[in-house]
Structure formats: C-alpha cells, structure tokens
Design an enzyme around this catalytic site. Structure first.
Site, PDB file in Angstrom:
ATOM      1  N   ASP A 112      30.492  38.979  41.923  1.00 55.43           N
ATOM      2  CA  ASP A 112      31.655  39.866  41.840  1.00 55.43           C
ATOM      3  C   ASP A 112      31.748  40.463  40.436  1.00 55.43           C
ATOM      4  OD1 ASP A 112      32.402  39.151  44.416  1.00 55.43           O
ATOM      5  OD2 ASP A 112      33.978  37.775  43.774  1.00 55.43           O
ATOM      6  N   ARG A 162      27.481  46.223  45.852  1.00 59.13           N
ATOM      7  CA  ARG A 162      28.716  46.382  46.629  1.00 59.13           C
ATOM      8  C   ARG A 162      29.605  47.344  45.831  1.00 59.13           C
ATOM      9  NH1 ARG A 162      32.254  41.493  46.052  1.00 59.13           N
ATOM     10  NH2 ARG A 162      31.209  40.530  47.825  1.00 59.13           N
ATOM     11  N   THR A 204      35.951  48.752  51.100  1.00 60.63           N
ATOM     12  CA  THR A 204      37.261  49.384  50.966  1.00 60.63           C
ATOM     13  C   THR A 204      38.038  49.265  52.270  1.00 60.63           C
ATOM     14  OG1 THR A 204      38.416  51.451  50.430  1.00 60.63           O
ATOM     15  CG2 THR A 204      36.336  51.685  51.611  1.00 60.63           C
TER      16      THR A 204
HETATM   17  C1  LIG Z   1      34.722  42.938  50.130  1.00 63.46           C
HETATM   18  C2  LIG Z   1      35.453  43.291  48.867  1.00 63.46           C
HETATM   19  C3  LIG Z   1      35.021  42.764  47.669  1.00 63.46           C
HETATM   20  C4  LIG Z   1      35.646  43.121  46.476  1.00 63.46           C
HETATM   21  N1  LIG Z   1      35.135  42.670  45.286  1.00 63.46           N
HETATM   22  C5  LIG Z   1      35.692  43.095  44.135  1.00 63.46           C
HETATM   23  C6  LIG Z   1      35.114  42.790  42.870  1.00 63.46           C
HETATM   24  O1  LIG Z   1      34.085  42.125  42.761  1.00 63.46           O
HETATM   25  N2  LIG Z   1      35.725  43.250  41.758  1.00 63.46           N
HETATM   26  C7  LIG Z   1      36.868  44.001  41.809  1.00 63.46           C
HETATM   27  O2  LIG Z   1      37.365  44.428  40.767  1.00 63.46           O
HETATM   28  N3  LIG Z   1      37.452  44.279  42.989  1.00 63.46           N
HETATM   29  C8  LIG Z   1      36.897  43.851  44.150  1.00 63.46           C
HETATM   30  N4  LIG Z   1      37.472  44.193  45.341  1.00 63.46           N
HETATM   31  C9  LIG Z   1      38.852  44.752  45.360  1.00 63.46           C
HETATM   32  C10 LIG Z   1      38.839  46.252  45.252  1.00 63.46           C
HETATM   33  O3  LIG Z   1      38.419  46.629  43.967  1.00 63.46           O
HETATM   34  C11 LIG Z   1      40.249  46.826  45.501  1.00 63.46           C
HETATM   35  O4  LIG Z   1      41.124  46.303  44.543  1.00 63.46           O
HETATM   36  C12 LIG Z   1      40.799  46.526  46.877  1.00 63.46           C
HETATM   37  O5  LIG Z   1      39.794  46.536  47.855  1.00 63.46           O
HETATM   38  C13 LIG Z   1      41.847  47.567  47.277  1.00 63.46           C
HETATM   39  O6  LIG Z   1      41.272  48.844  47.281  1.00 63.46           O
HETATM   40  P1  LIG Z   1      40.924  49.710  48.602  1.00 63.46           P
HETATM   41  O7  LIG Z   1      39.571  50.242  48.438  1.00 63.46           O
HETATM   42  O8  LIG Z   1      41.129  48.896  49.806  1.00 63.46           O
HETATM   43  O9  LIG Z   1      41.882  50.964  48.521  1.00 63.46           O
HETATM   44  P2  LIG Z   1      43.453  51.092  48.370  1.00 63.46           P
HETATM   45  O10 LIG Z   1      43.685  52.551  48.153  1.00 63.46           O
HETATM   46  O11 LIG Z   1      43.976  50.132  47.354  1.00 63.46           O
HETATM   47  O12 LIG Z   1      43.988  50.640  49.779  1.00 63.46           O
HETATM   48  C14 LIG Z   1      43.756  51.385  50.978  1.00 63.46           C
HETATM   49  C15 LIG Z   1      44.602  50.778  52.085  1.00 63.46           C
HETATM   50  O13 LIG Z   1      44.162  49.452  52.363  1.00 63.46           O
HETATM   51  C16 LIG Z   1      45.246  48.575  52.581  1.00 63.46           C
HETATM   52  N5  LIG Z   1      45.267  47.570  51.496  1.00 63.46           N
HETATM   53  C17 LIG Z   1      44.541  47.582  50.356  1.00 63.46           C
HETATM   54  N6  LIG Z   1      44.774  46.482  49.619  1.00 63.46           N
HETATM   55  C18 LIG Z   1      45.696  45.773  50.316  1.00 63.46           C
HETATM   56  C19 LIG Z   1      46.343  44.544  50.092  1.00 63.46           C
HETATM   57  N7  LIG Z   1      46.104  43.812  48.990  1.00 63.46           N
HETATM   58  N8  LIG Z   1      47.235  44.105  51.021  1.00 63.46           N
HETATM   59  C20 LIG Z   1      47.483  44.816  52.144  1.00 63.46           C
HETATM   60  N9  LIG Z   1      46.885  46.004  52.411  1.00 63.46           N
HETATM   61  C21 LIG Z   1      46.010  46.467  51.511  1.00 63.46           C
HETATM   62  C22 LIG Z   1      46.475  49.430  52.600  1.00 63.46           C
HETATM   63  O14 LIG Z   1      46.676  49.841  53.918  1.00 63.46           O
HETATM   64  C23 LIG Z   1      46.083  50.612  51.718  1.00 63.46           C
HETATM   65  O15 LIG Z   1      46.805  51.763  52.008  1.00 63.46           O
HETATM   66  C24 LIG Z   1      36.825  43.918  46.525  1.00 63.46           C
HETATM   67  C25 LIG Z   1      37.250  44.441  47.743  1.00 63.46           C
HETATM   68  C26 LIG Z   1      36.584  44.153  48.897  1.00 63.46           C
HETATM   69  C27 LIG Z   1      37.049  44.768  50.177  1.00 63.46           C
END
Ligand SMILES: Cc1cc2nc3c(=O)[nH]c(=O)nc-3n(C[C@H](O)[C@H](O)[C@H](O)COP(=O)(O)OP(=O)(O)OC[C@H]3O[C@@H](n4cnc5c(N)ncnc54)[C@H](O)[C@@H]3O)c2cc1C
Length: 285
Positions: A112, A162, A204
């Site tokens: 990560d 990723r 995402t």
């Molecule tokens: C498999 C995976 C691995 C990841 N690994 C890392 C990593 O190594 N380092 C890092 O910095 N980040 C990591 N992340 C987190 C990522 O950076 C984002 O912070 C997170 O995924 C929210 O962004 P989004 O792309 O979903 O978009 P957003 O614009 O934040 O969300 C889009 C939609 O998704 C839903 N959603 C998003 N987050 C939430 C929540 N917490 N609770 C409820 N609904 C939500 C909502 O409906 C929102 O409108 C990871 C995410 C995933 C999916």
C-alpha cells in the site's frame, strides 16, 4: 476505541473481524460471489522492530493459510508496519521474506502507499524486491503531482500498480486539492496503465471513473482479464455486484485485526455522511 466492545461493533462495517480465521471466512464467502480478495492485517506505524517482526510473522502465517485454504486471495501491507520508520534495511528484510514466500506459493504482495513522506522509500523497496523475487506490486495515488512519472517508471520495469485517488491529508506543494484535478489525473493514469501496465488494478468506488475505465478498456479491445477493479470491503455493495454481473474482475480489500482505528478513521473522513451513520448507530447500541 480498539478495545471497547462498542468500538469493535462499529468497526465491523469496514473490517472483517479480528482474527485470520474470520478474514478467511469472509474471503471464502466473497469468492463464492465471484469476487477475489486481498487481506490486510491492520496495523501501521509500529513502535519497535520487535513489533515489526511480529507483523511479518502474522503475514507469513496469512500467506500459508491462504494457500492451504485454497481461497483466491493475496495480501496487502503497509511498510510502516514492518519497521520503515526505524530501519529501511530491516523493513526490506521483513517484507523480503514475505515476498519470497509469496513467490514460492504463487501468490502476491501488494505494498500500500502511505503518506507522501514515504513515497520514495516505498518505491525503492518495491523495486528492489521485485528485481529479486517478482511477486510484489505497489500503489500509486492520483492526487500526487509526481504520479505520472512514477507510473511510467513502474510500467517500464513491469511492476504491477494499483491506482487509487489517495487517502492522506497532503500539502498543496505535492498534491492536487480539487476533486476535479484528482479525477483528471486518475483518468490519465488509468489510461496509461491500461496501455502499458502489467495487469493494473483500478481501485475506486467512483461510478464515473469506473465507467470511464470500462469505456477505455472497450476502446482498446482489452479482454476483461487484462485488468481488475478493486474496492474496499463494506463500501458500495451495489457497484460491486454490478461489476461482477457484467463480467469484470473485482477484488475486495479486506482488512482484519485489532488495530483498526486509523483505518476506520480514514474511511469516516472520506465521506462526511459516515460520521452521521456512526453517531446514529452509537445511539442505537
Ligand atoms: C482497493 C483499494 C485500495 C486502496 N489502497 C490505498 C492505498 O494504498 N493508499 C491510499 O492512500 N489510499 C488507498 N485507497 C483509498 C483511496 O485512496 C480513496 O481514499 C478511497 O478509495 C476513496 O476514493 P474513491 O476513489 O472511492 O472516490 P471518492 O470520490 O472518494 O468516492 C466515490 C464514491 O464512493 C463512495 N465512497 C467512497 N469512500 C467511501 C467511504 N469511506 N464510505 C462510504 N462510501 C464511500 C461514495 O459513494 C462516494 O461518492 C484504496 C482504495 C481501494 C478501493
């Protein structure tokens, strides 16, 4: 919070319990729905090298248990859990043992990405271990200005990426602040990865970005097994089911273990409505 029973009940929304057996059971159930998983033993920023060695041992057991159970799973980890704050060499040795074991079991370790203070060291460690064993990949955050260069370099070396938006509070000097800029960067990097990357993971829950990924993959006539979508356990079940029904590959990030607090707080911070749900549940308990 981590030791209170109320805290634990709240955490179950995003965390698959405290034990490896619990995480494997969740993995098995998700596999039955056509979803693969990556198991994350929660814990970061350990306070000693002894704790880092203990984390390594938990992950060694996890890799063996995944193999023995036949579950379609790999592991994800954070380098600060393996001693990065104390010694790069010790961290390299701890994670190196895991990657070597993963390679032997035909599995995979995803490193990560934490805050920008760790980006250079994380990339250096992953490049070193990839050259030694393969079986390791990394995460790139679209909110960082530097990410395009990093993706280009990783693609050249055949290291799996990723792609996510990024979950840490970063200064403007290193990261885009506006959602529109983070999303624009995400699309640019997604395209680059689908063109040049080795089996990229597009992580995402953003429905618009998922649609753009599907459209670009279709435009490039990529088979559905050339890449995978990834999402977090407990978030957007509706989108998860839809992707699987449409025939796309989906892997869920499934955290387990007792040290869930920082992970839980990042998930709350991502969506203000979560805080409302959490408070409502508190009163219900
Ligand atoms: C498999 C995976 C691995 C990841 N690994 C890392 C990593 O190594 N380092 C890092 O910095 N980040 C990591 N992340 C987190 C990522 O950076 C984002 O912070 C997170 O995924 C929210 O962004 P989004 O792309 O979903 O978009 P957003 O614009 O934040 O969300 C889009 C939609 O998704 C839903 N959603 C998003 N987050 C939430 C929540 N917490 N609770 C409820 N609904 C939500 C909502 O409906 C929102 O409108 C990871 C995410 C995933 C999916």
């Amino acid at each position: 919070m981590e030791t209170s029973s109320l805290g634990r009940r709240l955490a179950t929304r995003f965390v698959a319990g405290e034990t490896l057996d619990g995480a494997l059971a969740v993995g098995r159930a998700l596999n039955a729905e056509g979803i693969t998983v990556t198991l994350d033993h929660l814990g970061e920023s350990v306070t000693s090298l002894e704790e880092a060695a203990a984390a390594r041992d938990v992950y060694l057991r996890t890799l063996t248990a995944i193999h023995d159970s036949g579950i379609q799973a790999n592991v994800s980890l954070k380098l600060t859990q393996f001693g990065l704050d104390f010694s790069f060499e010790q961290c390299l040795s701890n994670v190196g043992q895991l990657v070597e074991r993963a390679a032997g079991l035909n599995s995979f370790v995803r490193v990560d990405m934490e805050s920008s203070a760790y980006t250079d060291r994380t990339l250096e460690l992953v490049e070193t271990l990839h050259a030694r064993h393969g079986a390791v990949g990394v995460v790139i955050q679209s909110y960082l200005h530097r990410s395009k260069q990093d993706v280009e370099k990783l693609c050249t070396r055949g290291i799996r990426v990723r792609l996510c938006k990024g979950a840490y509070l970063e200064p403007h000097a290193v990261a885009f602040a506006a959602k529109s800029e983070v999303d624009r960067s995400f699309v640019e990097l997604m395209r680059l990865l689908l063109e040049k990357g080795d089996y990229p993971a597009i992580a995402t829950h953003d429905a618009a970005l998922i649609e753009q990924t599907k459209a670009y993959a279709a435009q490039r006539k990529l088979p559905s097994d050339a890449f995978e979508f990834q999402m977090l356990y407990g978030i957007r079940r509706d989108l998860q089911r839809k992707l699987v029904a449409e025939g796309y590959r989906l892997r869920l990030y499934v955290p387990f273990g007792r040290a869930w607090y920082p992970y839980y707080m990042r998930r709350l911070a991502e969506r203000p409505a979560n805080v409302f749900f959490m408070v409502r549940n508190l009163f219900r308990q």
